[in-house]
Each structure stands twice: as structure tokens, then as C-alpha cells.
Design a protein around this motif. Structure first.
Motif, PDB file in Angstrom:
ATOM      1  N   UNK A  42      48.224  36.722  39.481  1.00 17.90           N
ATOM      2  CA  UNK A  42      48.189  35.218  39.086  1.00 17.90           C
ATOM      3  C   UNK A  42      49.346  34.448  40.173  1.00 17.90           C
ATOM      4  N   UNK A  43      50.378  35.156  40.253  1.00 18.12           N
ATOM      5  CA  UNK A  43      51.392  34.636  41.017  1.00 18.12           C
ATOM      6  C   UNK A  43      51.159  34.481  42.475  1.00 18.12           C
ATOM      7  N   UNK A  44      50.691  35.718  42.930  1.00 17.86           N
ATOM      8  CA  UNK A  44      50.349  35.782  44.397  1.00 17.86           C
ATOM      9  C   UNK A  44      49.440  34.790  44.738  1.00 17.86           C
ATOM     10  N   UNK A  45      48.266  34.840  43.949  1.00 18.65           N
ATOM     11  CA  UNK A  45      47.069  33.731  44.347  1.00 18.65           C
ATOM     12  C   UNK A  45      47.473  32.451  44.077  1.00 18.65           C
ATOM     13  N   UNK A  46      48.486  32.316  43.290  1.00 19.45           N
ATOM     14  CA  UNK A  46      49.116  30.796  43.021  1.00 19.45           C
ATOM     15  C   UNK A  46      49.798  30.159  44.174  1.00 19.45           C
ATOM     16  N   UNK A  47      50.166  31.311  45.097  1.00 22.08           N
ATOM     17  CA  UNK A  47      50.953  30.903  46.202  1.00 22.08           C
ATOM     18  C   UNK A  47      52.363  30.746  45.963  1.00 22.08           C
ATOM     19  N   UNK A  48      53.109  31.533  45.012  1.00 22.99           N
ATOM     20  CA  UNK A  48      54.478  31.675  44.842  1.00 22.99           C
ATOM     21  C   UNK A  48      55.248  31.909  45.700  1.00 22.99           C
ATOM     22  N   UNK A  87      48.397  25.000  43.218  1.00 18.95           N
ATOM     23  CA  UNK A  87      48.243  26.447  43.397  1.00 18.95           C
ATOM     24  C   UNK A  87      48.162  27.156  42.101  1.00 18.95           C
ATOM     25  N   UNK A  88      48.704  26.681  40.694  1.00 17.59           N
ATOM     26  CA  UNK A  88      48.741  27.279  39.547  1.00 17.59           C
ATOM     27  C   UNK A  88      47.303  27.085  39.076  1.00 17.59           C
ATOM     28  N   UNK A  89      46.481  25.776  39.112  1.00 18.10           N
ATOM     29  CA  UNK A  89      45.264  25.556  38.690  1.00 18.10           C
ATOM     30  C   UNK A  89      44.267  26.420  39.406  1.00 18.10           C
ATOM     31  N   UNK A  90      44.408  26.544  40.555  1.00 18.77           N
ATOM     32  CA  UNK A  90      43.435  27.634  41.357  1.00 18.77           C
ATOM     33  C   UNK A  90      43.623  29.136  41.001  1.00 18.77           C
ATOM     34  N   UNK A  91      44.935  29.232  40.665  1.00 16.72           N
ATOM     35  CA  UNK A  91      45.330  30.827  40.434  1.00 16.72           C
ATOM     36  C   UNK A  91      44.748  31.153  39.190  1.00 16.72           C
ATOM     37  N   UNK A  92      44.720  30.051  38.125  1.00 13.25           N
ATOM     38  CA  UNK A  92      44.185  30.300  36.976  1.00 13.25           C
ATOM     39  C   UNK A  92      42.508  30.425  37.021  1.00 13.25           C
ATOM     40  N   UNK A  93      42.052  29.737  37.717  1.00 14.59           N
ATOM     41  CA  UNK A  93      40.568  29.767  37.876  1.00 14.59           C
ATOM     42  C   UNK A  93      40.258  31.416  38.622  1.00 14.59           C
ATOM     43  N   UNK A  94      41.053  31.874  39.702  1.00 10.16           N
ATOM     44  CA  UNK A  94      40.868  32.962  40.213  1.00 10.16           C
ATOM     45  C   UNK A  94      40.973  34.121  38.986  1.00 10.16           C
ATOM     46  N   UNK A  95      42.124  33.977  38.479  1.00  5.90           N
ATOM     47  CA  UNK A  95      42.219  34.929  37.062  1.00  5.90           C
ATOM     48  C   UNK A  95      40.991  34.978  36.275  1.00  5.90           C
ATOM     49  N   UNK A  96      40.811  33.856  35.762  1.00  6.53           N
ATOM     50  CA  UNK A  96      39.659  33.585  34.988  1.00  6.53           C
ATOM     51  C   UNK A  96      38.450  34.227  35.340  1.00  6.53           C
ATOM     52  N   UNK A  97      37.875  34.060  36.747  1.00  9.72           N
ATOM     53  CA  UNK A  97      36.740  34.523  37.415  1.00  9.72           C
ATOM     54  C   UNK A  97      37.120  36.334  37.271  1.00  9.72           C
ATOM     55  N   UNK A  98      38.244  36.738  37.641  1.00 12.29           N
ATOM     56  CA  UNK A  98      38.291  38.126  37.574  1.00 12.29           C
ATOM     57  C   UNK A  98      38.348  38.701  36.313  1.00 12.29           C
ATOM     58  N   UNK A  99      38.784  38.182  35.261  1.00  9.97           N
ATOM     59  CA  UNK A  99      38.734  38.621  33.728  1.00  9.97           C
ATOM     60  C   UNK A  99      37.325  38.614  33.536  1.00  9.97           C
ATOM     61  N   UNK A 100      36.382  37.474  33.931  1.00  6.10           N
ATOM     62  CA  UNK A 100      35.007  37.552  33.579  1.00  6.10           C
ATOM     63  C   UNK A 100      34.437  38.679  34.050  1.00  6.10           C
TER      64      UNK A 100
END
Length: 149
Positions: A42-48, A87-100
Motif C-alpha cells: 500500500x505504501x509503495x504503490x501510493x508513492x511514499x 497517491x493514497x486513493x490510487x494505492x487503496x484501489x490497487x490494494x483492493x484489486x489485489x485483495x479481490x
């Protein structure tokens, strides 16, 4: 090549050290490791890393035709730039897709009842589809005219 690695050990003797593991240190459970990996994803894909180096604002602002300042969540026309909330919104969506996809992978157990399998399949597909289409909409907001013929 092997000689290159064994040469230092011909000159120096490796000490015989008996180290004991601390009694309070235990192997983490698989769910704990999954949570750590998911949080770091989540942090890395969010661009921390980008956020720490560049220090962008959390949201941007633009001036409308009446002179009022309006908040902007997406940095338009810049693919390699972002606001923190973007970045946080996009990261949330990437994580949600991965959890799916993880939920969809978990439905193959033969012990799962048919109703639970149907519900897990529905939830997994909804997570993947919502993540995909919302990320696509985010890209269209960031780059107007993206993927249009």
C-alpha cells in the motif's frame, strides 16, 4: 569462480560462535506477514518514497472563472507527479484489486460451502472490477483524452 569465494576462508578461520535466539523472538504468523506485506505494498504503490523526496502538498488548488480557489485532488497532465491524497486513493484501489484476486484464489477449497463460494466469487469480482474501472477513471481525470480513439 569457486576459488574466488573460497580463497578468503583459506587465510582466515571462521570463529565458532554459538548464538542463541532471544526467547521473546518468535516466527510471525502467516496472517501477520500478509498484513505487513500488504501494508508495505500500500505504501509503495501510493508513492511514499516520492512523497518523502518531493514533499508535494496533500491536495492542490485551482482558481475557477470567478476567482475562487477550488481544491483539486489530481495533478492534471503530469503522469509522474502526484498529490499525497491522489497517491493514497490510487494505492487503496490497487490494494483492493489485489485483495479481490486473493479472495478469488481462496474459493477453490473443496470444504467451502456453495453459498460461501458464490458470495466470495461475487465479492472478489466486485473488488477487481471496481478497482479497475475507478483506476481507469482516475487516469482519465489525470490525462483527459486517455485511451480515446
Amino acid at each position: 569462480m569457486e576459488r574466488l569465494f573460497t580463497f578468503p576462508f583459506l587465510l582466515v578461520e571462521v570463529p565458532n560462535i554459538k548464538l542463541k535466539r532471544p526467547t521473546w523472538l518468535h516466527q510471525p504468523s502467516p496472517k501477520t506477514m500478509f498484513a505487513i506485506v500488504l501494508f508495505s505494498y500500500f505504501l509503495v504503490t501510493g508513492g511514499i518514497i516520492y512523497d518523502v523526496i518531493v514533499e508535494p502538498p496533500s491536495v492542490g488548488s485551482t482558481t475557477d472563472e470567478h476567482g475562487h480557489s477550488r481544491p483539486v485532488a489530481f495533478m492534471p497532465y503530469r503522469v509522474n507527479g502526484q498529490y499525497i491524497m491522489e497517491g493514497l486513493a490510487s494505492s487503496f484501489l490497487f490494494s483492493m484489486g489485489g485483495l479481490g484476486f486473493i479472495v478469488l484464489d481462496g474459493i477453490h477449497s473443496p470444504l467451502t460451502p456453495k453459498l460461501n463460494r458464490l458470495l466470495l466469487t461475487t465479492v472478489g469480482f466486485i473488488c477487481v472490477l471496481v478497482s479497475f474501472f475507478t483506476t481507469w477513471i482516475f487516469m482519465r481525470m489525470k490525462l483527459p483524452g486517455y485511451l480515446q480513439s
